[in-house]
Design a protein around this motif. Structure first.
Motif, PDB file in Angstrom:
ATOM      1  N   ASP A 156      50.994  11.394  44.244  1.00 19.51           N
ATOM      2  CA  ASP A 156      51.250  12.796  44.571  1.00 19.51           C
ATOM      3  C   ASP A 156      49.935  13.551  44.483  1.00 19.51           C
ATOM      4  O   ASP A 156      49.549  14.044  43.429  1.00 19.51           O
ATOM      5  CB  ASP A 156      52.293  13.400  43.632  1.00 19.51           C
ATOM      6  N   LEU A 157      49.212  13.605  45.605  1.00 23.64           N
ATOM      7  CA  LEU A 157      47.926  14.307  45.656  1.00 23.64           C
ATOM      8  C   LEU A 157      48.070  15.694  46.275  1.00 23.64           C
ATOM      9  O   LEU A 157      47.073  16.350  46.570  1.00 23.64           O
ATOM     10  CB  LEU A 157      46.920  13.481  46.474  1.00 23.64           C
ATOM     11  N   SER A 158      49.306  16.133  46.480  1.00 22.79           N
ATOM     12  CA  SER A 158      49.536  17.403  47.161  1.00 22.79           C
ATOM     13  C   SER A 158      49.051  18.581  46.330  1.00 22.79           C
ATOM     14  O   SER A 158      49.017  18.544  45.095  1.00 22.79           O
ATOM     15  CB  SER A 158      51.023  17.576  47.462  1.00 22.79           C
ATOM     16  N   THR A 159      48.656  19.637  47.034  1.00 20.64           N
ATOM     17  CA  THR A 159      48.279  20.904  46.416  1.00 20.64           C
ATOM     18  C   THR A 159      48.998  22.027  47.172  1.00 20.64           C
ATOM     19  O   THR A 159      49.652  21.780  48.182  1.00 20.64           O
ATOM     20  CB  THR A 159      46.758  21.151  46.477  1.00 20.64           C
ATOM     21  N   ASN A 160      48.851  23.243  46.693  1.00 24.04           N
ATOM     22  CA  ASN A 160      49.492  24.375  47.394  1.00 24.04           C
ATOM     23  C   ASN A 160      48.536  25.076  48.352  1.00 24.04           C
ATOM     24  O   ASN A 160      48.876  26.116  48.921  1.00 24.04           O
ATOM     25  CB  ASN A 160      50.062  25.384  46.392  1.00 24.04           C
ATOM     26  N   LEU A 161      47.332  24.508  48.549  1.00 14.08           N
ATOM     27  CA  LEU A 161      46.346  25.136  49.422  1.00 14.08           C
ATOM     28  C   LEU A 161      46.377  24.495  50.805  1.00 14.08           C
ATOM     29  O   LEU A 161      46.568  23.282  50.938  1.00 14.08           O
ATOM     30  CB  LEU A 161      44.951  25.002  48.824  1.00 14.08           C
ATOM     31  N   VAL A 183      47.306  22.937  57.604  1.00 12.62           N
ATOM     32  CA  VAL A 183      46.673  21.641  57.316  1.00 12.62           C
ATOM     33  C   VAL A 183      46.508  21.529  55.799  1.00 12.62           C
ATOM     34  O   VAL A 183      45.880  22.388  55.179  1.00 12.62           O
ATOM     35  CB  VAL A 183      45.304  21.529  58.015  1.00 12.62           C
ATOM     36  N   PRO A 184      47.047  20.492  55.157  1.00  9.64           N
ATOM     37  CA  PRO A 184      47.070  20.453  53.688  1.00  9.64           C
ATOM     38  C   PRO A 184      45.753  20.013  53.049  1.00  9.64           C
ATOM     39  O   PRO A 184      45.008  19.206  53.606  1.00  9.64           O
ATOM     40  CB  PRO A 184      48.173  19.430  53.392  1.00  9.64           C
ATOM     41  N   PHE A 185      45.505  20.548  51.870  1.00  7.76           N
ATOM     42  CA  PHE A 185      44.444  20.056  50.997  1.00  7.76           C
ATOM     43  C   PHE A 185      45.057  19.098  49.985  1.00  7.76           C
ATOM     44  O   PHE A 185      46.224  19.249  49.584  1.00  7.76           O
ATOM     45  CB  PHE A 185      43.776  21.206  50.239  1.00  7.76           C
ATOM     46  N   TYR A 186      44.255  18.122  49.532  1.00  3.74           N
ATOM     47  CA  TYR A 186      44.707  17.147  48.543  1.00  3.74           C
ATOM     48  C   TYR A 186      43.776  17.145  47.351  1.00  3.74           C
ATOM     49  O   TYR A 186      42.567  17.409  47.483  1.00  3.74           O
ATOM     50  CB  TYR A 186      44.764  15.746  49.156  1.00  3.74           C
ATOM     51  N   SER A 187      44.329  16.846  46.192  1.00  3.06           N
ATOM     52  CA  SER A 187      43.516  16.778  44.982  1.00  3.06           C
ATOM     53  C   SER A 187      42.618  15.549  45.033  1.00  3.06           C
ATOM     54  O   SER A 187      42.897  14.567  45.730  1.00  3.06           O
ATOM     55  CB  SER A 187      44.413  16.733  43.738  1.00  3.06           C
ATOM     56  N   THR A 188      41.534  15.602  44.276  1.00  5.42           N
ATOM     57  CA  THR A 188      40.575  14.498  44.201  1.00  5.42           C
ATOM     58  C   THR A 188      40.380  14.115  42.735  1.00  5.42           C
ATOM     59  O   THR A 188      40.966  14.720  41.830  1.00  5.42           O
ATOM     60  CB  THR A 188      39.228  14.893  44.812  1.00  5.42           C
ATOM     61  N   SER A 189      39.538  13.124  42.510  1.00  6.25           N
ATOM     62  CA  SER A 189      39.259  12.698  41.138  1.00  6.25           C
ATOM     63  C   SER A 189      38.404  13.707  40.391  1.00  6.25           C
ATOM     64  O   SER A 189      38.236  13.611  39.171  1.00  6.25           O
ATOM     65  CB  SER A 189      38.555  11.339  41.146  1.00  6.25           C
ATOM     66  N   PHE A 276      41.389   6.488  62.440  1.00  7.46           N
ATOM     67  CA  PHE A 276      42.188   6.373  61.228  1.00  7.46           C
ATOM     68  C   PHE A 276      42.728   7.750  60.851  1.00  7.46           C
ATOM     69  O   PHE A 276      42.112   8.774  61.152  1.00  7.46           O
ATOM     70  CB  PHE A 276      41.339   5.850  60.059  1.00  7.46           C
ATOM     71  N   GLU A 277      43.876   7.756  60.178  1.00  8.45           N
ATOM     72  CA  GLU A 277      44.410   8.973  59.588  1.00  8.45           C
ATOM     73  C   GLU A 277      44.461   8.790  58.078  1.00  8.45           C
ATOM     74  O   GLU A 277      44.799   7.706  57.580  1.00  8.45           O
ATOM     75  CB  GLU A 277      45.803   9.292  60.138  1.00  8.45           C
ATOM     76  N   TYR A 278      44.157   9.866  57.366  1.00  8.89           N
ATOM     77  CA  TYR A 278      44.176   9.794  55.908  1.00  8.89           C
ATOM     78  C   TYR A 278      45.612   9.634  55.415  1.00  8.89           C
ATOM     79  O   TYR A 278      46.526  10.315  55.887  1.00  8.89           O
ATOM     80  CB  TYR A 278      43.553  11.052  55.307  1.00  8.89           C
ATOM     81  N   ASN A 279      45.797   8.728  54.467  1.00  6.01           N
ATOM     82  CA  ASN A 279      47.104   8.468  53.867  1.00  6.01           C
ATOM     83  C   ASN A 279      47.084   8.932  52.416  1.00  6.01           C
ATOM     84  O   ASN A 279      46.616   8.209  51.535  1.00  6.01           O
ATOM     85  CB  ASN A 279      47.422   6.969  53.951  1.00  6.01           C
ATOM     86  N   PRO A 280      47.595  10.151  52.140  1.00  5.01           N
ATOM     87  CA  PRO A 280      47.493  10.697  50.790  1.00  5.01           C
ATOM     88  C   PRO A 280      48.427  10.035  49.791  1.00  5.01           C
ATOM     89  O   PRO A 280      48.289  10.238  48.584  1.00  5.01           O
ATOM     90  CB  PRO A 280      47.881  12.168  50.986  1.00  5.01           C
ATOM     91  N   PHE A 281      49.391   9.239  50.265  1.00  9.65           N
ATOM     92  CA  PHE A 281      50.313   8.574  49.357  1.00  9.65           C
ATOM     93  C   PHE A 281      49.678   7.381  48.657  1.00  9.65           C
ATOM     94  O   PHE A 281      50.185   6.893  47.648  1.00  9.65           O
ATOM     95  CB  PHE A 281      51.569   8.125  50.113  1.00  9.65           C
ATOM     96  N   GLN A 282      48.570   6.874  49.226  1.00 12.78           N
ATOM     97  CA  GLN A 282      47.871   5.742  48.620  1.00 12.78           C
ATOM     98  C   GLN A 282      46.359   5.954  48.577  1.00 12.78           C
ATOM     99  O   GLN A 282      45.622   5.052  48.174  1.00 12.78           O
ATOM    100  CB  GLN A 282      48.188   4.456  49.400  1.00 12.78           C
ATOM    101  N   ASP A 283      45.914   7.132  48.987  1.00 11.78           N
ATOM    102  CA  ASP A 283      44.495   7.487  48.990  1.00 11.78           C
ATOM    103  C   ASP A 283      43.678   6.457  49.762  1.00 11.78           C
ATOM    104  O   ASP A 283      42.652   5.945  49.289  1.00 11.78           O
ATOM    105  CB  ASP A 283      43.965   7.623  47.565  1.00 11.78           C
ATOM    106  N   ASN A 284      44.155   6.162  50.981  1.00 11.05           N
ATOM    107  CA  ASN A 284      43.405   5.273  51.863  1.00 11.05           C
ATOM    108  C   ASN A 284      43.558   5.763  53.301  1.00 11.05           C
ATOM    109  O   ASN A 284      44.080   6.859  53.538  1.00 11.05           O
ATOM    110  CB  ASN A 284      43.847   3.815  51.697  1.00 11.05           C
TER     111      ASN A 284
END
Length: 446
Positions: A156-161, A183-189, A276-284
């Protein structure tokens, strides 16, 4: 000679007429056995899915072919739902004419999460079998129960931005209710740092929370520092990585994409690359591609400044490494920049074909749908596809063995159905195979 021909014709006609009566009599005597039935059986009545057994065959469903009283070729669909739902919104598993289905742990786990099953707890599931002779002749077996414990393999890398604006697919009119949202933003490390991967048009953007204007940010000086309610930010068309520090409000934008290039691809060693498309469910990163016998490499931004090959053919990425030899086939390709690995998974692919597409009605079909990699098994997406004037259809693996059209042009798909008329534009296309009949929606960029 003419008399003999006439006599021969009369005899032939008499024979054909006699056979027709016999055929009609046979047809009238053929009746469906109303007592024809079968039963769905499960190999076990309790399953536990874990991260360690994802590749294992965990459950087998079997049944026998019903005796309808005549030679028949029924097709079967397994329906799966939470117990007590009365199969009001089941997940469908089409098994064609087979009389068994083997589920892997990963496959069943995905279906259960899609149904809303609670991870790490025992869930009461039920299954039944739909037996179809035709659209007008369908029967169901008795439901059978299953105790199932899934696990959550989804990040779950989702954010509200999100990103909104004339340069985005949703335009300025994006809302929580519209098909194309921000277009969603995702959290990072990195703490307080979020990232978005966006395909943009010439136009302007802003950043806002929750797809609403209550909290929004622009850049008054276009200097990389955000201000609440600030000015619109001008951008040019391209593929970008946009990074925001939600604490300091510093932001940056850079050209960024990953693609597949090579002699085994539809465009060879030239652009455009298969994106490629970013896959936020597996960070790949994921791509759907039909390849021929040949070689490929992965590269950034459709340039040779930075590329990956595989020296040693061991599945590990090497910067500037050897070309990767591949066999002809249809693949979901995974690029994992965290582990520096890649994978080619053979699978059936859905493609868009027709007079409104790049190669019209002939193969190859370069616009391939990606399946949902979260919990929505049975959903397929094709984002940012350019469609011209004409018609389209959906087909599997670039051949006409399995294709869908829309007989009523009402968004419902039928096997072998009518061509779908389309108007020129850029679209996000969505196919839903979780319901029967399946549906398709074309969402134009705003």
């Amino acid at each position: 000679m003419k008399a003999i021909n006439k006599l021969s014709f009369l005899k032939l006609f008499s024979i054909i007429l006699t056979l027709s009566f016999i055929s009609c009599d046979d047809q009238e005597l053929t009746q469906i056995n109303e007592n024809a039935n079968t039963a769905l059986s499960l190999s076990i009545d309790e399953v536990v899915m874990t991260e360690d057994n994802t590749d294992e065959e965990i459950l087998t469903a079997t049944w026998t072919k019903p005796d309808f009283g005549f030679q028949s070729v029924p097709e079967y669909t397994i329906e799966i739902d939470m117990m007590g739902n009365d199969f009001s919104s089941p997940r469908l598993v089409n098994v064609g004419r087979n009389t068994s289905k083997i589920f892997t742990s990963e496959e069943l786990n995905s279906i259960l999460l899609n149904l809303g099953a609670t991870p790490m707890e025992v869930n009461q599931i039920e299954m039944r079998l739909l037996v179809s002779l035709s659209d007008a002749q369908e029967t169901y077996t008795q439901a059978v129960g299953l105790e199932a414990t899934p696990f959550s393999s989804i990040l779950d890398l989702s954010t509200n931005l999100g990103i909104v604006g004339s340069a985005t697919p949703g335009g300025w009119s994006s809302t929580n209710e519209t098909p194309i949202q921000d277009v969603p933003f995702y959290s990072t490390s990195e703490n307080n740092v979020v990232v978005a991967y966006a395909t943009l048009r010439d136009g302007e953007i802003k950043f806002r929370e929750n797809n609403e204007w209550t909290v929004n940010y622009g850049d008054d000086g276009n200097d990389g520092s955000l201000e609440p309610n600030g000015a619109n930010i001008p951008v040019s068309a391209g593929n970008y990585k946009i990074t925001v520090n939600t604490e300091t409000l510093e932001w940056s934008i850079e050209e960024y994409s990953w693609g597949i290039v090579g002699g085994a691809t539809v465009y060879g060693w030239d652009t455009p690359d298969i994106k490629f498309e970013y896959n936020p469910f597996q960070d790949n990163w994921k791509a759907a591609a039909t390849l021929t016998d040949g070689e490929i490499k992965f590269r950034q931004n459709e340039e040779w400044n930075f590329d990956y090959g595989d020296t040693g053919a061991d599945g590990t990425l090497d910067q500037g490494g050897d070309n990767i030899a591949v066999e002809a086939g249809h693949y979901i390709i995974t690029l994992d920049l965290n582990s520096q690995t890649y994978e080619l998974e053979p699978t059936d692919l859905w493609g868009l074909v027709g007079s409104a597409t790049t190669f019209e009605w002939d193969a190859p079909d370069p616009d391939k749908f990606l399946p949902d990699f979260g919990i929505n098994e049975g959903m397929y997406y094709l984002n940012g596809v350019e469609i011209g004037t004409g018609e389209v259809k959906i087909r599997q693996n670039e051949v006409w063995d399995v294709d869908y059209g829309d007989n009523g042009n009402d968004g419902t798909l039928e096997l072998g159905g009518a061509n779908i008329p389309v108007t020129p534009g850029t679209y996000n296309v969505e196919m839903n195979f979780t319901i029967n009949p399946p549906t398709i929606n074309f969402y134009p960029w705003q």
